[in-house]
Design a protein around this motif. Sequence first.
Motif, PDB file in Angstrom:
ATOM      1  N   VAL A  42       0.270  -1.634   0.381  1.00 31.33           N
ATOM      2  CA  VAL A  42      -0.329  -0.344  -0.119  1.00 31.33           C
ATOM      3  C   VAL A  42       0.635   0.974   0.253  1.00 31.33           C
ATOM      4  O   VAL A  42       0.841   1.868  -1.130  1.00 31.33           O
ATOM      5  N   ILE A  43       1.324   1.425   0.851  1.00 33.13           N
ATOM      6  CA  ILE A  43       2.838   2.164   0.820  1.00 33.13           C
ATOM      7  C   ILE A  43       4.352   2.564   0.099  1.00 33.13           C
ATOM      8  O   ILE A  43       4.443   3.558   0.018  1.00 33.13           O
ATOM      9  N   GLY A  44       4.131   1.458  -0.742  1.00 34.69           N
ATOM     10  CA  GLY A  44       5.395   0.804  -1.464  1.00 34.69           C
ATOM     11  C   GLY A  44       6.375   1.069  -0.860  1.00 34.69           C
ATOM     12  O   GLY A  44       6.657   0.516   0.048  1.00 34.69           O
ATOM     13  N   GLY A  45       7.880   0.275  -1.847  1.00 37.81           N
ATOM     14  CA  GLY A  45       8.731  -0.108  -1.226  1.00 37.81           C
ATOM     15  C   GLY A  45       8.671  -1.618  -1.882  1.00 37.81           C
ATOM     16  O   GLY A  45       7.871  -2.643  -2.493  1.00 37.81           O
ATOM     17  N   ARG A  46       9.320  -2.750  -1.368  1.00 34.07           N
ATOM     18  CA  ARG A  46       9.655  -3.993  -1.357  1.00 34.07           C
ATOM     19  C   ARG A  46       9.197  -4.194  -0.293  1.00 34.07           C
ATOM     20  O   ARG A  46       9.421  -3.892   1.410  1.00 34.07           O
ATOM     21  N   ALA A  47       8.974  -5.695  -0.560  1.00 32.89           N
ATOM     22  CA  ALA A  47       8.270  -7.051   0.035  1.00 32.89           C
ATOM     23  C   ALA A  47       9.594  -7.516   1.147  1.00 32.89           C
ATOM     24  O   ALA A  47      10.134  -8.576   0.170  1.00 32.89           O
ATOM     25  N   GLY A  48      10.666  -7.653   1.612  1.00 33.30           N
ATOM     26  CA  GLY A  48      12.112  -8.064   2.288  1.00 33.30           C
ATOM     27  C   GLY A  48      11.458  -9.034   2.343  1.00 33.30           C
ATOM     28  O   GLY A  48      12.362 -10.015   2.431  1.00 33.30           O
ATOM     29  N   ALA A  49      10.423  -9.345   3.478  1.00 37.12           N
ATOM     30  CA  ALA A  49      10.246 -10.618   4.030  1.00 37.12           C
ATOM     31  C   ALA A  49      10.024 -11.703   2.906  1.00 37.12           C
ATOM     32  O   ALA A  49      10.505 -13.087   3.290  1.00 37.12           O
ATOM     33  N   TYR A  50       8.779 -11.103   1.833  1.00 38.11           N
ATOM     34  CA  TYR A  50       8.425 -12.394   0.916  1.00 38.11           C
ATOM     35  C   TYR A  50       9.968 -12.793  -0.122  1.00 38.11           C
ATOM     36  O   TYR A  50      10.455 -13.882  -0.684  1.00 38.11           O
ATOM     37  N   GLU A  51      11.094 -11.475  -0.532  1.00 39.77           N
ATOM     38  CA  GLU A  51      11.678 -10.960  -0.924  1.00 39.77           C
ATOM     39  C   GLU A  51      13.358 -12.663  -0.109  1.00 39.77           C
ATOM     40  O   GLU A  51      13.695 -13.410  -1.032  1.00 39.77           O
ATOM     41  N   GLU A  52      13.226 -12.950   0.903  1.00 47.56           N
ATOM     42  CA  GLU A  52      14.097 -13.010   1.400  1.00 47.56           C
ATOM     43  C   GLU A  52      13.368 -14.688   1.301  1.00 47.56           C
ATOM     44  O   GLU A  52      14.818 -16.070   0.798  1.00 47.56           O
ATOM     45  N   VAL A  53      12.398 -14.881   1.903  1.00 53.05           N
ATOM     46  CA  VAL A  53      12.056 -16.662   1.883  1.00 53.05           C
ATOM     47  C   VAL A  53      11.940 -16.784   0.267  1.00 53.05           C
ATOM     48  O   VAL A  53      11.941 -18.042   0.077  1.00 53.05           O
ATOM     49  N   LEU A  54      11.738 -16.378  -0.598  1.00 52.97           N
ATOM     50  CA  LEU A  54      11.576 -16.734  -2.260  1.00 52.97           C
ATOM     51  C   LEU A  54      13.254 -17.085  -2.040  1.00 52.97           C
ATOM     52  O   LEU A  54      13.280 -17.722  -2.713  1.00 52.97           O
ATOM     53  N   GLY A  55      14.265 -16.495  -2.172  1.00 49.87           N
ATOM     54  CA  GLY A  55      15.806 -16.216  -1.613  1.00 49.87           C
ATOM     55  C   GLY A  55      15.977 -17.764  -1.379  1.00 49.87           C
ATOM     56  O   GLY A  55      17.095 -18.388  -2.116  1.00 49.87           O
ATOM     57  N   ARG A  56      15.787 -17.650   0.106  1.00 48.92           N
ATOM     58  CA  ARG A  56      15.926 -18.996   0.117  1.00 48.92           C
ATOM     59  C   ARG A  56      15.533 -19.966  -0.473  1.00 48.92           C
ATOM     60  O   ARG A  56      16.099 -21.660  -0.713  1.00 48.92           O
ATOM     61  N   ALA A  57      14.153 -20.315  -0.752  1.00 49.81           N
ATOM     62  CA  ALA A  57      13.434 -21.194  -1.729  1.00 49.81           C
ATOM     63  C   ALA A  57      14.239 -21.252  -2.844  1.00 49.81           C
ATOM     64  O   ALA A  57      14.865 -22.834  -3.330  1.00 49.81           O
ATOM     65  N   ARG A  58      15.141 -20.637  -3.467  1.00 47.85           N
ATOM     66  CA  ARG A  58      15.159 -20.460  -5.117  1.00 47.85           C
ATOM     67  C   ARG A  58      16.601 -21.053  -4.386  1.00 47.85           C
ATOM     68  O   ARG A  58      16.916 -22.438  -5.112  1.00 47.85           O
ATOM     69  N   ARG A  59      17.024 -20.630  -3.471  1.00 48.53           N
ATOM     70  CA  ARG A  59      18.659 -21.589  -3.104  1.00 48.53           C
ATOM     71  C   ARG A  59      18.714 -23.228  -2.493  1.00 48.53           C
ATOM     72  O   ARG A  59      19.197 -24.293  -3.473  1.00 48.53           O
ATOM     73  N   GLU A  60      17.545 -23.488  -2.410  1.00 51.55           N
ATOM     74  CA  GLU A  60      17.231 -24.605  -1.745  1.00 51.55           C
ATOM     75  C   GLU A  60      16.586 -25.768  -2.949  1.00 51.55           C
ATOM     76  O   GLU A  60      17.086 -26.859  -3.082  1.00 51.55           O
ATOM     77  N   ALA A  61      16.302 -25.304  -3.908  1.00 52.73           N
ATOM     78  CA  ALA A  61      15.555 -25.871  -5.300  1.00 52.73           C
ATOM     79  C   ALA A  61      16.995 -26.370  -6.391  1.00 52.73           C
ATOM     80  O   ALA A  61      17.211 -27.202  -6.488  1.00 52.73           O
ATOM     81  N   LEU A  62      17.713 -24.710  -6.159  1.00 52.18           N
ATOM     82  CA  LEU A  62      18.400 -25.273  -6.824  1.00 52.18           C
ATOM     83  C   LEU A  62      20.291 -26.380  -6.046  1.00 52.18           C
ATOM     84  O   LEU A  62      20.370 -27.253  -6.931  1.00 52.18           O
ATOM     85  N   ALA A  63      19.944 -26.723  -5.233  1.00 53.96           N
ATOM     86  CA  ALA A  63      20.457 -27.582  -4.585  1.00 53.96           C
ATOM     87  C   ALA A  63      20.315 -28.778  -4.514  1.00 53.96           C
ATOM     88  O   ALA A  63      20.992 -29.491  -4.834  1.00 53.96           O
ATOM     89  N   GLU A  64      18.944 -28.757  -4.328  1.00 53.59           N
ATOM     90  CA  GLU A  64      18.194 -30.174  -4.198  1.00 53.59           C
ATOM     91  C   GLU A  64      18.680 -30.799  -5.728  1.00 53.59           C
ATOM     92  O   GLU A  64      18.884 -31.941  -5.933  1.00 53.59           O
TER      93      GLU A  64
END
Length: 105
Positions: A42-64
């Motif tokens: 609503v106020i603008g900006g980046r959703a840091g919490a989601y970005e962190e979870v998304l980054g972790r999920a991407r790293r785990e999928a690549l590692a697997e």
Amino acid sequence: MIVSTTPTLEGRPIRAYHGIVAGETIVGANVVRDFFASITDVIGGRAGAYEEVLGRARREALAEMADRAQDMGANAVVGVDLSYEAVGQTGSMLMVTATGTAVTV
């Protein structure tokens, strides 16, 4: 383990193809994180919490995916593709899939 989105590795000829490999990760969204992300939206900006979870999920999928390639005797994965999809009844979970071709260079 070399992981690349390209179909070949420059200067490293592919000696053997071992087959398709994949790694999958499913992460759930937290209600509190959802609330703060909606405020950020609503106020603008980046959703840091989601970005962190998304980054972790991407790293785990690549590692697997890389682990499965190594189990097949490969030392590289080429043609890697990442896919993201909302899953669950309300779409409250995110699935990240990494796929590629396991090779020996």
